[in-house]
Design a protein around this motif. Structure first.
Motif, PDB file in Angstrom:
ATOM      1  N   TYR A 105       3.761   5.582  -5.639  1.00 46.24           N
ATOM      2  CA  TYR A 105       3.792   5.456  -7.092  1.00 46.24           C
ATOM      3  C   TYR A 105       2.679   6.282  -7.747  1.00 46.24           C
ATOM      4  O   TYR A 105       2.877   6.914  -8.777  1.00 46.24           O
ATOM      5  N   GLU A 106       1.518   6.296  -7.114  1.00 46.38           N
ATOM      6  CA  GLU A 106       0.359   6.984  -7.682  1.00 46.38           C
ATOM      7  C   GLU A 106       0.221   8.431  -7.225  1.00 46.38           C
ATOM      8  O   GLU A 106      -0.757   9.092  -7.565  1.00 46.38           O
ATOM      9  N   SER A 107       1.186   8.950  -6.494  1.00 47.92           N
ATOM     10  CA  SER A 107       1.076  10.289  -5.926  1.00 47.92           C
ATOM     11  C   SER A 107       1.123  11.408  -6.976  1.00 47.92           C
ATOM     12  O   SER A 107       0.662  12.507  -6.708  1.00 47.92           O
ATOM     13  N   SER A 147      18.040 -11.867  -1.877  1.00 44.83           N
ATOM     14  CA  SER A 147      17.170 -12.994  -2.251  1.00 44.83           C
ATOM     15  C   SER A 147      15.838 -13.024  -1.517  1.00 44.83           C
ATOM     16  O   SER A 147      15.247 -14.079  -1.369  1.00 44.83           O
ATOM     17  N   VAL A 148      15.347 -11.872  -1.061  1.00 49.12           N
ATOM     18  CA  VAL A 148      14.030 -11.855  -0.406  1.00 49.12           C
ATOM     19  C   VAL A 148      12.952 -11.240  -1.302  1.00 49.12           C
ATOM     20  O   VAL A 148      11.818 -11.106  -0.888  1.00 49.12           O
ATOM     21  N   GLY A 149      13.319 -10.863  -2.525  1.00 50.85           N
ATOM     22  CA  GLY A 149      12.320 -10.399  -3.461  1.00 50.85           C
ATOM     23  C   GLY A 149      12.047  -8.915  -3.467  1.00 50.85           C
ATOM     24  O   GLY A 149      10.933  -8.488  -3.755  1.00 50.85           O
ATOM     25  N   ASN A 150      13.040  -8.101  -3.165  1.00 53.63           N
ATOM     26  CA  ASN A 150      12.838  -6.652  -3.167  1.00 53.63           C
ATOM     27  C   ASN A 150      12.406  -6.161  -4.548  1.00 53.63           C
ATOM     28  O   ASN A 150      11.487  -5.355  -4.671  1.00 53.63           O
ATOM     29  N   TYR A 151      13.052  -6.645  -5.581  1.00 60.50           N
ATOM     30  CA  TYR A 151      12.699  -6.241  -6.941  1.00 60.50           C
ATOM     31  C   TYR A 151      11.277  -6.695  -7.283  1.00 60.50           C
ATOM     32  O   TYR A 151      10.506  -5.950  -7.892  1.00 60.50           O
ATOM     33  N   GLU A 152      10.919  -7.891  -6.867  1.00 61.80           N
ATOM     34  CA  GLU A 152       9.585  -8.402  -7.140  1.00 61.80           C
ATOM     35  C   GLU A 152       8.503  -7.597  -6.448  1.00 61.80           C
ATOM     36  O   GLU A 152       7.414  -7.413  -6.972  1.00 61.80           O
ATOM     37  N   LYS A 165       0.829  -1.196   0.000  1.00 64.18           N
ATOM     38  CA  LYS A 165       0.000   0.000   0.000  1.00 64.18           C
ATOM     39  C   LYS A 165       0.872   1.258   0.000  1.00 64.18           C
ATOM     40  O   LYS A 165       0.615   2.198  -0.735  1.00 64.18           O
ATOM     41  N   LYS A 166       1.914   1.264   0.805  1.00 65.11           N
ATOM     42  CA  LYS A 166       2.812   2.421   0.874  1.00 65.11           C
ATOM     43  C   LYS A 166       3.489   2.651  -0.474  1.00 65.11           C
ATOM     44  O   LYS A 166       3.527   3.780  -0.975  1.00 65.11           O
ATOM     45  N   LEU A 167       4.005   1.592  -1.094  1.00 62.48           N
ATOM     46  CA  LEU A 167       4.636   1.725  -2.395  1.00 62.48           C
ATOM     47  C   LEU A 167       3.633   2.189  -3.448  1.00 62.48           C
ATOM     48  O   LEU A 167       3.936   3.047  -4.273  1.00 62.48           O
ATOM     49  N   ARG A 168       2.431   1.629  -3.426  1.00 63.98           N
ATOM     50  CA  ARG A 168       1.391   2.015  -4.388  1.00 63.98           C
ATOM     51  C   ARG A 168       1.009   3.482  -4.219  1.00 63.98           C
ATOM     52  O   ARG A 168       0.869   4.215  -5.197  1.00 63.98           O
ATOM     53  N   ASP A 169       0.853   3.927  -2.973  1.00 66.89           N
ATOM     54  CA  ASP A 169       0.510   5.331  -2.713  1.00 66.89           C
ATOM     55  C   ASP A 169       1.593   6.263  -3.236  1.00 66.89           C
ATOM     56  O   ASP A 169       1.295   7.293  -3.838  1.00 66.89           O
ATOM     57  N   VAL A 191       3.792  -4.073  -7.483  1.00 69.26           N
ATOM     58  CA  VAL A 191       3.047  -2.825  -7.262  1.00 69.26           C
ATOM     59  C   VAL A 191       2.849  -2.081  -8.580  1.00 69.26           C
ATOM     60  O   VAL A 191       1.759  -1.584  -8.867  1.00 69.26           O
ATOM     61  N   ILE A 192       3.878  -2.028  -9.403  1.00 71.54           N
ATOM     62  CA  ILE A 192       3.782  -1.288 -10.663  1.00 71.54           C
ATOM     63  C   ILE A 192       2.848  -1.990 -11.644  1.00 71.54           C
ATOM     64  O   ILE A 192       2.136  -1.319 -12.386  1.00 71.54           O
ATOM     65  N   LYS A 193       2.818  -3.314 -11.654  1.00 70.77           N
ATOM     66  CA  LYS A 193       1.937  -4.052 -12.558  1.00 70.77           C
ATOM     67  C   LYS A 193       0.471  -3.702 -12.346  1.00 70.77           C
ATOM     68  O   LYS A 193      -0.295  -3.679 -13.275  1.00 70.77           O
TER      69      LYS A 193
END
Length: 44
Positions: A16-18, A31-36, A10-14, A41-43
């Protein structure tokens, strides 16, 4: 699909959409999926 990270998504989406330029540092162990996290969120 990312499970159990609703608050982070939600924080990343907010941010991104700001409509403003934002700088976000995403960190964590390797290897914990930071890029994923960002890709998911962007998808949406």
């Amino acid at each position: 699909m990312i499970i159990g990270r609703e608050k982070e998504q939600k924080k990343l989406r907010d941010l991104y959409e700001s409509g403003r330029a934002e700088f976000v540092a995403v960190y964590g162990r390797k290897s914990v999926g930071n890029y994923e996290k960002i890709q998911e969120v962007i998808k949406r």
